[in-house]
Design a protein around this motif. Sequence first.
Motif, PDB file in Angstrom:
ATOM      1  N   UNK A   1     -16.667  31.253  34.834  1.00  0.00           N
ATOM      2  CA  UNK A   1     -16.752  30.607  36.024  1.00  0.00           C
ATOM      3  C   UNK A   1     -15.732  31.180  37.357  1.00  0.00           C
ATOM      4  N   UNK A   2     -16.013  31.105  38.256  1.00  0.00           N
ATOM      5  CA  UNK A   2     -15.101  31.761  39.370  1.00  0.00           C
ATOM      6  C   UNK A   2     -14.541  30.565  40.080  1.00  0.00           C
ATOM      7  N   UNK A   3     -13.170  30.538  40.322  1.00  0.00           N
ATOM      8  CA  UNK A   3     -12.709  29.319  41.139  1.00  0.00           C
ATOM      9  C   UNK A   3     -12.320  30.166  42.523  1.00  0.00           C
TER      10      UNK A   3
ATOM     11  N   UNK B   1     -15.611  41.444  44.113  1.00  0.00           N
ATOM     12  CA  UNK B   1     -16.508  41.297  42.967  1.00  0.00           C
ATOM     13  C   UNK B   1     -17.076  39.908  42.728  1.00  0.00           C
ATOM     14  N   UNK B   2     -16.342  38.915  43.212  1.00  0.00           N
ATOM     15  CA  UNK B   2     -16.632  37.611  43.076  1.00  0.00           C
ATOM     16  C   UNK B   2     -17.761  37.152  44.084  1.00  0.00           C
ATOM     17  N   UNK B   3     -17.526  37.662  45.228  1.00  0.00           N
ATOM     18  CA  UNK B   3     -18.523  37.554  46.341  1.00  0.00           C
ATOM     19  C   UNK B   3     -20.051  38.282  45.910  1.00  0.00           C
ATOM     20  N   UNK B   4     -19.925  39.204  45.450  1.00  0.00           N
ATOM     21  CA  UNK B   4     -21.193  40.038  45.165  1.00  0.00           C
ATOM     22  C   UNK B   4     -21.775  39.185  43.922  1.00  0.00           C
TER      23      UNK B   4
ATOM     24  N   UNK C   1     -26.222  35.805  42.484  1.00  0.00           N
ATOM     25  CA  UNK C   1     -26.875  34.325  42.066  1.00  0.00           C
ATOM     26  C   UNK C   1     -27.605  33.803  42.980  1.00  0.00           C
ATOM     27  N   UNK C   2     -27.331  33.917  44.253  1.00  0.00           N
ATOM     28  CA  UNK C   2     -28.104  33.068  45.196  1.00  0.00           C
ATOM     29  C   UNK C   2     -29.381  33.778  45.462  1.00  0.00           C
TER      30      UNK C   2
END
Length: 197
Positions: free
Chosen positions: A119-121, A157-160, A165-166
């Motif tokens: 999971x990403x915070x 990396x998190x935004x990618x 996922x979107x």
Amino acid sequence: MLLCSPEHAKVKRSAAHYGKQAQLVHAVDSCVCITCVSVLFYCCVSCVSCSCREHQARLLQKHFDMSYEQVVSQQRLIYGDYLVPGAEPKVYMQVQDVPGLIKLIESYLEDYNSTSTRPMKLVLFLDAIEHVSRICRIIRQPLGNALLLGVGGSGRQSLARLAAFMCDYELFQIEIAKGYGNTEWREDLKRVLRKAG
């Protein structure tokens, strides 16, 4: 190719959006005259060298006799095809409700975190949401790819991951460890090509 409705205002707003992003746009629409298409293309080409708002305002005034504020009614122009989760076909349109967009992206993040083993915070401020929107647009295009630049820890990396996922894409990442060589590279390449079909 930019697909939008026959309304000239929407075409102009889309051109301003793409000009703002300093990208070339071909506006193709059966209800837009060829003069408008060539002027929009000129506006976008001109904005590649100078993405300033004043230049766009001058071009809009000169060619369409409209001010920038008449065409662009919001401070930020954000477009996306993820506004209705699960919709088929996905419709690429302008975001009208920015607070609603923030809640929507946060719900996508919650869904990602509930299904992911990592999971990403994230703190999703408006600039990060704009970046996610851009990444979504890029990876939804045929052969779409992007080189994301920035300092370490800026969230590339998190935004990618969130954008993939979107868009309902499966993400594959090579995990480089000690002893990773040509054999492991070939195995990873085989694995990702099998997944791609």
